[in-house]
Write a protein that holds these residues in place. Structure first.
Motif, short mmCIF file in Angstrom:
data_model
loop_
_atom_site.label_atom_id
_atom_site.label_comp_id
_atom_site.label_asym_id
_atom_site.label_seq_id
_atom_site.Cartn_x
_atom_site.Cartn_y
_atom_site.Cartn_z
N HIS A 36 0.92 -1.29 -0.09
CA HIS A 36 0.34 -0.30 -0.01
C HIS A 36 0.56 1.31 -0.11
O HIS A 36 0.29 2.61 0.33
CB HIS A 36 -1.06 -0.04 1.20
N SER A 37 1.72 0.91 -0.03
CA SER A 37 2.87 2.13 -0.52
C SER A 37 3.06 3.15 1.43
O SER A 37 3.17 4.15 0.93
CB SER A 37 2.36 2.95 -1.76
N LEU A 38 2.62 2.56 1.85
CA LEU A 38 2.82 3.09 3.51
C LEU A 38 3.86 3.34 4.27
O LEU A 38 4.54 4.55 4.74
CB LEU A 38 1.81 2.61 4.68
N SER A 39 5.05 2.86 3.43
CA SER A 39 6.28 3.15 3.69
C SER A 39 7.26 3.64 2.84
O SER A 39 7.04 3.01 1.76
CB SER A 39 7.11 1.48 4.62
N THR A 40 8.70 4.12 2.83
CA THR A 40 9.39 4.52 1.96
C THR A 40 10.12 3.40 1.61
O THR A 40 10.36 1.73 2.28
CB THR A 40 10.58 5.37 2.19
N PRO A 41 10.29 3.43 0.07
CA PRO A 41 10.74 1.67 -0.31
C PRO A 41 12.92 1.53 -0.21
O PRO A 41 12.87 0.19 0.23
CB PRO A 41 11.35 1.92 -1.38
N ASN A 42 12.99 2.67 0.87
CA ASN A 42 14.57 2.04 1.53
C ASN A 42 14.14 1.42 3.11
O ASN A 42 15.65 1.46 3.42
CB ASN A 42 15.50 3.18 2.07
N THR A 43 13.41 1.63 3.89
CA THR A 43 13.02 0.67 5.02
C THR A 43 13.88 -0.88 5.33
O THR A 43 13.44 -1.04 4.31
CB THR A 43 11.64 1.16 5.65
N SER A 44 14.44 -0.51 5.89
CA SER A 44 14.36 -2.04 6.18
C SER A 44 13.66 -2.99 6.72
O SER A 44 11.86 -2.29 7.71
CB SER A 44 16.29 -2.38 7.42
N ARG A 45 13.30 -4.53 6.59
CA ARG A 45 12.20 -5.02 6.54
C ARG A 45 12.86 -6.37 8.21
O ARG A 45 12.25 -7.14 8.37
CB ARG A 45 12.10 -6.05 5.56
N SER A 46 13.46 -5.93 8.95
CA SER A 46 14.16 -7.03 9.50
C SER A 46 14.34 -6.90 10.90
O SER A 46 12.81 -5.82 11.02
CB SER A 46 15.94 -6.79 9.92
N LEU A 47 13.46 -7.64 11.61
CA LEU A 47 12.84 -7.79 12.49
C LEU A 47 13.06 -7.05 13.85
O LEU A 47 14.24 -6.95 14.12
CB LEU A 47 12.92 -9.51 13.63
N PRO A 48 11.93 -6.17 15.03
CA PRO A 48 12.38 -5.62 15.79
C PRO A 48 13.04 -6.30 16.83
O PRO A 48 13.85 -7.47 17.26
CB PRO A 48 10.95 -5.47 16.34
#
Length: 137
Positions: A36-48
């Motif tokens: 849904h394009s809620l985040s920018t494409p450069n954000t990492s998807r690693s676990l918190p």
């Protein structure tokens, strides 16, 4: 005191299941946000960090509970183990519940101590010869 290790293991398993569920929810949330394009494409998807720490802590808890609940190790050398059996008997091989281990078989050298001696073939041959002489009369 066998219930304490079981409680620790159960607590660790519950925490590990929660960490797995949290990781799955995080993965679903990040994929939905990316669609849904809620985040920018450069954000990492690693676990918190909290999910990673919960996973490590729960794995350590499960390991601790399993190690605490395991029976005592037997000696590696055969003669040390047999000596313990000779000295303590079945009382030395009781588990946490007070029962004798299911694989306790007693003295491993008992077979060697109860075996017959050497066979004297010459004596048996002489006895057979005397027996056959007695049969022929």
């Amino acid at each position: 005191m066998a219930w304490i290790p079981r409680l620790i293991t159960l607590t660790g398993l519950v925490l590990l299941a929660h960490a797995g569920y949290s990781a799955q929810e995080h993965a679903v949330f990040t994929s939905a946000a990316a669609q849904h394009s809620l985040s920018t494409p450069n954000t990492s998807r690693s676990l918190p960090l909290d999910i990673c720490l919960e996973t490590l802590f729960s794995t350590l808890l499960v390991s601790l509970g399993l190690v605490m609940g395991s029976p005592k190790l037997r000696p590696i050398r055969w003669n040390v183990w047999a000596g313990k059996i000779e000295r303590e008997g079945a009382a030395g091989f009781r588990n946490n519940g007070g029962e004798v281990d299911k694989d306790f078989r007693g003295n491993p050298f008992g077979v060697l101590e109860a075996r017959p001696g050497f066979v004297d073939i010459r004596k048996q041959r002489q006895e057979f010869a005397e027996w056959t002489k007695g049969q022929s009369k």
